[in-house]
Design a protein around this motif. Structure first.
Motif, mmCIF file in Angstrom:
data_model
loop_
_atom_site.group_PDB
_atom_site.id
_atom_site.type_symbol
_atom_site.label_atom_id
_atom_site.label_comp_id
_atom_site.label_asym_id
_atom_site.label_seq_id
_atom_site.Cartn_x
_atom_site.Cartn_y
_atom_site.Cartn_z
ATOM 1 N N GLY A 159 2.743 45.951 1.802
ATOM 2 C CA GLY A 159 3.587 47.124 1.650
ATOM 3 C C GLY A 159 4.557 47.208 2.803
ATOM 4 N N ASN A 194 6.790 49.810 -2.072
ATOM 5 C CA ASN A 194 5.508 50.513 -2.054
ATOM 6 C C ASN A 194 5.129 51.156 -3.382
ATOM 7 O OD1 ASN A 194 5.186 49.866 0.635
ATOM 8 N ND2 ASN A 194 5.983 51.806 1.397
ATOM 9 N N SER A 206 -3.679 52.340 0.395
ATOM 10 C CA SER A 206 -2.570 53.272 0.506
ATOM 11 C C SER A 206 -2.568 53.875 1.908
ATOM 12 C CB SER A 206 -2.687 54.349 -0.577
ATOM 13 O OG SER A 206 -1.587 55.240 -0.552
ATOM 14 N N TYR A 220 8.625 57.163 3.420
ATOM 15 C CA TYR A 220 7.432 56.323 3.381
ATOM 16 C C TYR A 220 6.306 57.047 2.643
ATOM 17 C CZ TYR A 220 3.117 54.138 5.025
ATOM 18 O OH TYR A 220 1.882 53.557 5.097
ATOM 19 N N LYS A 246 4.394 55.917 -0.919
ATOM 20 C CA LYS A 246 2.960 55.633 -1.047
ATOM 21 C C LYS A 246 2.331 56.507 -2.134
ATOM 22 C CE LYS A 246 1.229 52.944 1.222
ATOM 23 N NZ LYS A 246 1.186 51.472 1.070
#
Length: 322
Positions: free
Chosen positions: A77, A91, A114, A126, A130
């Motif tokens: 990721g 992601n 995660s 970000y 996720k």
């Protein structure tokens, strides 16, 4: 071996993957690891290991990765990206793509690593990516069991994201967010503890869907980090509070530099917002968590002189959560 677990692994050459891969191979698992050849990247042949050349953007590479596998562990990721769209592509979109291909390949268990940031998708690009990755993985998985591991801050030696921080700590300085953020609480997990947990999950013969946020230490503050470093190094550690305005300004400058150069950095305005968003607490402690002082010893060792005194055994305090 007919009962040998065959595992598809992404992120094998990354920070967590370098700890996880040898554990899987030692535990009678056969691993297909996705990676792109790169200068300095170790892709040596090992018994039970097959490297699959490619990346997350290639459906063909993901099909090769998942072919004949029982379990997929998705570690890969982005922790830094040029913009929100780049975070989402890596992601979220790629995660959903991999889960769908894994389901079609007959994979019996999809394990997604995660982040605790996914619990607050509005905080940063970000965090949003996720959270979206978790949702897309579950949607694409159908009846395939999905285990989501929401990792808090992962620490250990060899992580370039914390390299400069530990270098400063070894010299007696710990930069911390100023103002109220200085007293926020957070959870941490030692990289070896996370690798051990993932290995157990991967070798589970009766996998079930799960959503967990594991930690080695549930409730930590910056002064706990400074105290542990002081015990490990035998010197006073001075916490240097960075004013919120300066923190924010540096984050904005980092964003601008990323847009101009195309080379993003982990520290960004999004990371600043995460640090100032309050407590970040996991929900459970792993079995046999690594003591905090042990973790700090490993993280600081590369930056300490051989004659630096270590007071770990003299203090009798290993920093373990009570």
């Amino acid at each position: 071996m007919p009962d040998r677990n065959r595992i598809g692994l992404t992120g094998a050459t990354g920070f967590v993957g370098r700890q996880l891969l040898p554990r899987l191979l030692q535990q009678a698992a056969s691993v297909q690891a996705l990676a792109r050849p790169a200068p300095g990247r170790n892709m040596d042949a090992q018994p039970g290991l097959e490297w699959v050349t490619g990346d997350l953007a290639s459906a063909e590479s993901l099909e090769r990765l998942t072919h004949g596998t029982d379990i997929v562990i998705h570690l890969a990721g982005a922790t830094k990206a040029r913009n929100r769209a780049a975070f989402h592509e890596i992601n979220a979109t790629a995660t959903g793509r991999l889960a769908g291909i894994a389901r079609q390949a007959g994979v019996k268990h999809f394990i997604l690593v995660s982040s605790l940031a996914a619990t607050r998708p509005g905080v940063s690009s970000y965090a949003a990516s996720k959270a979206a990755g978790e949702r897309l993985a579950c949607e694409a998985a159908g009846t395939m069991p999905v285990s989501i591991i929401r990792a808090p801050a992962v620490i250990g030696p060899g992580d370039m994201a914390t390299h400069q921080m530990f270098r400063l700590v070894a010299k007696g300085f710990l930069p911390v967010p100023g103002g109220q953020a200085r007293n926020y609480r957070f959870s941490m997990i030692d990289v070896e503890d996370l690798a051990a947990l993932l290995t157990l999950r991967a070798l589970d013969r009766t996998p079930q869907a799960a959503l967990i946020a594991p930690a080695s230490h549930l409730n930590v503050q910056w002064q706990d980090i400074a105290g542990s470093a002081a015990r490990v190094t035998g010197r006073n550690i001075r916490m240097v509070a960075v004013p919120r305005l300066l923190f924010s300004t540096v984050g904005i400058v980092a964003d601008s530099a990323a847009r101009l150069t195309g080379r993003p950095h982990v520290f960004s305005s999004g990371k600043v917002r995460e640090l100032q968003a309050g407590d970040w607490l996991a929900d459970s402690v792993v079995d046999l968590p690594t003591p905090l002082d042990t973790t700090m010893t490993r993280c600081l060792a590369p930056f300490l002189d051989s004659d630096t005194p270590h007071l770990l055994h003299r203090t009798g305090n290993d920093g373990r959560d009570k």
